[in-house]
Every structure is written in structure tokens, then in C-alpha cells.
Motif scaffolding. Sequence first.
Motif, PDB file in Angstrom:
ATOM      1  N   LEU A  35      48.439  -1.158   7.271  1.00 52.26           N
ATOM      2  CA  LEU A  35      48.713  -0.678   8.587  1.00 52.26           C
ATOM      3  C   LEU A  35      49.277   0.579   8.484  1.00 52.26           C
ATOM      4  O   LEU A  35      50.286   0.835   7.710  1.00 52.26           O
ATOM      5  CB  LEU A  35      49.907  -1.786   9.437  1.00 52.26           C
ATOM      6  CG  LEU A  35      50.497  -1.325  10.418  1.00 52.26           C
ATOM      7  CD1 LEU A  35      49.715  -1.301  11.830  1.00 52.26           C
ATOM      8  CD2 LEU A  35      51.889  -2.364  10.763  1.00 52.26           C
ATOM      9  N   LYS A  36      48.809   1.515   9.145  1.00 54.04           N
ATOM     10  CA  LYS A  36      49.489   2.944   9.039  1.00 54.04           C
ATOM     11  C   LYS A  36      50.467   3.010  10.209  1.00 54.04           C
ATOM     12  O   LYS A  36      49.962   3.279  11.384  1.00 54.04           O
ATOM     13  CB  LYS A  36      48.404   3.821   9.145  1.00 54.04           C
ATOM     14  CG  LYS A  36      47.488   3.799   7.847  1.00 54.04           C
ATOM     15  CD  LYS A  36      46.434   5.092   8.079  1.00 54.04           C
ATOM     16  CE  LYS A  36      45.557   5.316   7.154  1.00 54.04           C
ATOM     17  NZ  LYS A  36      44.609   6.319   7.557  1.00 54.04           N
ATOM     18  N   LEU A  37      51.656   3.320   9.820  1.00 57.18           N
ATOM     19  CA  LEU A  37      52.692   3.509  10.848  1.00 57.18           C
ATOM     20  C   LEU A  37      53.909   4.428  10.328  1.00 57.18           C
ATOM     21  O   LEU A  37      54.269   4.590   9.331  1.00 57.18           O
ATOM     22  CB  LEU A  37      53.576   1.985  10.918  1.00 57.18           C
ATOM     23  CG  LEU A  37      54.757   1.841  11.936  1.00 57.18           C
ATOM     24  CD1 LEU A  37      54.098   2.154  13.539  1.00 57.18           C
ATOM     25  CD2 LEU A  37      55.292   0.514  11.859  1.00 57.18           C
ATOM     26  N   ALA A  38      54.028   5.230  11.434  1.00 55.57           N
ATOM     27  CA  ALA A  38      55.451   6.083  11.381  1.00 55.57           C
ATOM     28  C   ALA A  38      56.305   6.054  12.626  1.00 55.57           C
ATOM     29  O   ALA A  38      55.717   5.919  13.644  1.00 55.57           O
ATOM     30  CB  ALA A  38      54.919   7.689  11.021  1.00 55.57           C
ATOM     31  N   VAL A  39      57.393   5.863  12.240  1.00 55.72           N
ATOM     32  CA  VAL A  39      58.433   5.522  13.296  1.00 55.72           C
ATOM     33  C   VAL A  39      59.261   6.713  13.349  1.00 55.72           C
ATOM     34  O   VAL A  39      59.846   7.296  12.378  1.00 55.72           O
ATOM     35  CB  VAL A  39      59.411   4.204  13.154  1.00 55.72           C
ATOM     36  CG1 VAL A  39      60.424   4.223  14.192  1.00 55.72           C
ATOM     37  CG2 VAL A  39      58.713   3.015  12.981  1.00 55.72           C
ATOM     38  N   SER A  40      59.445   7.489  14.390  1.00 57.70           N
ATOM     39  CA  SER A  40      60.233   8.751  14.646  1.00 57.70           C
ATOM     40  C   SER A  40      61.720   8.606  14.373  1.00 57.70           C
ATOM     41  O   SER A  40      62.240   7.725  14.841  1.00 57.70           O
ATOM     42  CB  SER A  40      60.384   9.274  16.099  1.00 57.70           C
ATOM     43  OG  SER A  40      61.176  10.307  16.232  1.00 57.70           O
ATOM     44  N   ASP A  41      62.245   9.554  13.473  1.00 60.12           N
ATOM     45  CA  ASP A  41      63.695   9.362  13.264  1.00 60.12           C
ATOM     46  C   ASP A  41      64.622   9.501  14.411  1.00 60.12           C
ATOM     47  O   ASP A  41      65.757   9.262  14.352  1.00 60.12           O
ATOM     48  CB  ASP A  41      63.812  10.284  12.074  1.00 60.12           C
ATOM     49  CG  ASP A  41      63.518  11.613  12.249  1.00 60.12           C
ATOM     50  OD1 ASP A  41      62.814  11.953  13.239  1.00 60.12           O
ATOM     51  OD2 ASP A  41      63.773  12.512  11.453  1.00 60.12           O
ATOM     52  N   ARG A  42      64.135  10.138  15.491  1.00 55.96           N
ATOM     53  CA  ARG A  42      64.716  10.448  16.584  1.00 55.96           C
ATOM     54  C   ARG A  42      64.603   9.460  17.937  1.00 55.96           C
ATOM     55  O   ARG A  42      65.290   9.606  18.886  1.00 55.96           O
ATOM     56  CB  ARG A  42      64.038  11.853  17.250  1.00 55.96           C
ATOM     57  CG  ARG A  42      64.717  13.077  16.637  1.00 55.96           C
ATOM     58  CD  ARG A  42      64.149  14.291  17.074  1.00 55.96           C
ATOM     59  NE  ARG A  42      63.223  14.894  16.278  1.00 55.96           N
ATOM     60  CZ  ARG A  42      62.229  15.917  16.741  1.00 55.96           C
ATOM     61  NH1 ARG A  42      62.448  16.374  17.836  1.00 55.96           N
ATOM     62  NH2 ARG A  42      61.228  16.116  16.033  1.00 55.96           N
ATOM     63  N   ALA A  43      63.829   8.251  17.555  1.00 53.38           N
ATOM     64  CA  ALA A  43      63.592   7.393  18.373  1.00 53.38           C
ATOM     65  C   ALA A  43      65.162   6.549  18.570  1.00 53.38           C
ATOM     66  O   ALA A  43      65.616   6.378  17.353  1.00 53.38           O
ATOM     67  CB  ALA A  43      62.762   6.243  18.112  1.00 53.38           C
ATOM     68  N   HIS A  44      65.493   6.115  19.717  1.00 52.03           N
ATOM     69  CA  HIS A  44      66.907   5.667  19.786  1.00 52.03           C
ATOM     70  C   HIS A  44      66.803   3.976  19.580  1.00 52.03           C
ATOM     71  O   HIS A  44      65.603   3.287  19.843  1.00 52.03           O
ATOM     72  CB  HIS A  44      67.337   5.642  21.122  1.00 52.03           C
ATOM     73  CG  HIS A  44      68.229   6.999  21.173  1.00 52.03           C
ATOM     74  ND1 HIS A  44      69.531   7.391  21.378  1.00 52.03           N
ATOM     75  CD2 HIS A  44      67.495   8.433  21.308  1.00 52.03           C
ATOM     76  CE1 HIS A  44      69.800   8.445  21.279  1.00 52.03           C
ATOM     77  NE2 HIS A  44      68.935   9.413  21.233  1.00 52.03           N
TER      78      HIS A  44
END
Length: 428
Positions: free
Chosen positions: A94-103
Amino acid sequence: MPAYAVIGAQWGDEGKGKIIDFLAANASIVARYSGGNNAGHTVINDFGTFKFHLLPSGACWPHTTNIVGNGVVIDADVLLKEISETQGRLPHKLKLAVSDRAHLIMPYHVVLDQVEEKRRGRDAIGTTGRGVGPAYVDKVARSGLRAGELLNPEDMALRLPDIVHFKNEVITKIYGGTPVSLDEVFAKANRWAAELAPYIRPAEDIVSGALSGGENVILEGAQGSLLDLDHGTYPFVTSSNPTVGGALTGLGIGPRSFGGVAGVYKAYCTRVGSGPFPTELKDATGEMIRQKAKEFGTTTGRARRVGWFDSVAGRYSARVNGFDSMIVTRLDILDGFESIKVCVAYELDGQRTERFPIDAVLLDRCKPVYEEVPGWKGTTSGLTDPEQLPRGARDYISRLEELLGIPTSLISTGPRREETVVMRPLMG
Ligand code: IMP
């Protein structure tokens, strides 16, 4: 231009997940830009049935990177469970990136969502109770915690005690609720940090890099335009911007990268939770559609309210978002109807209007003015070829196009990825 927004045009649950999974065949990125795990996007393909609450709907494609953008609010327990369950069923990584700015949706947000709804009593919004609203409140109040902070445990350790203490004061003293345990919140945050760390990064850079490289990027909306905090039926709305503006702020991209903005419309309407719904069917026809279409919430299991297609609301959504095409879903549910009603105007205090009143009190007073169109014999279920659509179904779609002033790009004729009719290609 390679950014294509796929946006709910009604009150959510339009079937965006299936459409995005279909379109992601030609996209290197699918990026969620708003909402949280109040969403439930169902995707059915060769790997099985998936119900994504936070993972973007391109998750099943090996070539697609999935982005959880800064505009999303994240319950990390839900996201981690979804990652591990989905990964367990896919033959590729699974290719996934989660924003460091997401609350982050913290445990106290979930408690607050529930006690606040209880306090509203008869005026309850009918939220999903997942803590989404309270997490956005903290974002705006500048007291939220962001995913990137999980990577900085010393800072988190400094901030959390004060935040949890204050939230517990509110939960117990204002609402008489049960406080959350600081130790448990800490333990969770530490686990989230360890398990989410590989995914947390400046995800917006990945999106803008792909856009500058000319790669196709799908901007995945959650909820629907009529639930938009600014443009929806306030106060019966969600706490974010599902409309196109949310895609810009929720991913940090500019309007010049847009190649298209498609609105997803169910062939009829549904709504979950409270709030005005002029075409609602509280009769046997509504119940029949609900049962046939299994209109029960993916996230909460609640029965969805069902009604005829509302072209007044639909035109409004098209305007607010600047849709250049519509995607019609669940057409097969209308198979077998003798005739079908379409709302073409409202009657408000004895006057006909084709304007969508944004004031929920006024909208509640609107009575639908219907046009009745013939149904069709035969089935649209599973069709992929526009030529095979029954005449009546084509006429129905043409009438919706006329009323909304936009052409149709796709028609969904079933829940599976391939059950899709391409009327005109949506992406370059
Ligand atoms: P919240 O987003 O949980 O705060 O709920 C606010 C309103 O939006 C309620 O009426 C919910 O039922 C509705 N809502 C939130 N998410 C969805 C969704 O994904 N589909 C349909 N309705 C939703």
C-alpha cells in the motif's frame, strides 16, 4: 492540467469511493482533502469489498500513491486499523503518505462530539459521533495537535497534560460526562507515533511534485457539497469544506492545476442525520428505494433518508463547485419504475422558485415542484456500454443534464469497479 476533483454533489454517500477506485486506474495519486472517519467510501474490486473511512479510495492500485492531506482530521486508531486490514488483503505494498499538518482526532474529541450532541437534544445535528467537529474546532482555535507532532514526543509531552486537563474540565463540569485518562491518551499517542511514523511527511510536496510532473492526481472529496460548512444547509452540516475550495486548502495546491471538477450525483437523493431535505420520501416508495439500495450508513449503520432527485439543489452544487461534468451513480436502483419524479423547482410560501435557499429554515419550508418522467423497462445493472442503456434511462440522464447545465462523464450501474459507463473521458 492534471488535477481532477471528484466531489459529492448532494448530502454525501453519492458513491464517490467506487468512482475514484475506477478512475485511479489512470492516476498516480489519489489525495483525500477533507473530513475524517465520518466518511465511508465503499470500493469493490478483485481484491474484495473495502470500506474506507480514512484511506483514500485509490488504495487498491499498486501504482497509486494515496495521500491523506492536511485538510483531513485523523483518528489514528482508525487509520492504523484500516492500513493493516487493507494491507493484509493486497498482494502489493500500500502506498500511503499522511500529511504532517493533518490534525489528530483525540479521544476527548470523540467524547465531546457525543456529549455536545446529547446537550443539543431535539436540535441535534445527528453527527456521526466520531469527534470530527470537535477536532476541527481545536484546529480553528489553534489548540489542535497535528500528525507531525507525534514525531516530536518531547513537545507532545509538554502540551498534552494541559490540553487534557482543560478538555476534562469541559467534559465533566459543563456536560457532566466521563473524563478521559491522561495516561491512556499518552499511551495512545506513543503507539500512534511508532506505527504512523513511516507514513507521516509533508504530503503536500508529493502532490505538487506530481502535478508539476504532469501526472494525473485525483482529489478525493468526502461528504457532500450540501454538508459544506460554508455552502451547505448550516447548521446541519459537517465541520469542513467538501466543496472544491476545500481541495485547494486541504492539499495546498493552486487552481491552475485543475483539469476538471466532477460532481457525483446519485440518481435520487439521500441524507443522513438531521436537516432540511425537500424531496424526502416518507412513504412506501422511499422505503422501497432504501431497501433495494441498502441505504444504511457505511460508518454508523443509520438508515438514510431517501428522496427524489433534486435539481434545484443539484444546480446549486454545480455552481458552488464549478462542475464541468456530472457522474451519475446508482442508476440501476431506478430500474423498473413506471415513472420517476424529478424536482425542478420549489414552492416557498406560495411562490415558485428555482433558487436554492441556503437558510435551513427557509429550505425546510420549501415544497418540491415535480416533473414526472417515464421510467424504463429492462435493466441498467452492470452495463458498461452507453449504447446498451435503455432509452428511458438515457432520456432521464439527458433531462438531468438539461436541468443542471452540465454533461455526464460517467454513469455507475453497480457497486463493482467495472460496472461503469464512460459517456466521455473525465481525465486527460
Ligand atoms: P459530522 O461530520 O460527524 O460532524 O456530522 C455532521 C453531519 O454530516 C451529520 O448530519 C452527518 O450525518 C453528516 N455526515 C458526515 N459525514 C457524512 C458522510 O460521509 N456521508 C453522509 N453524511 C455525513
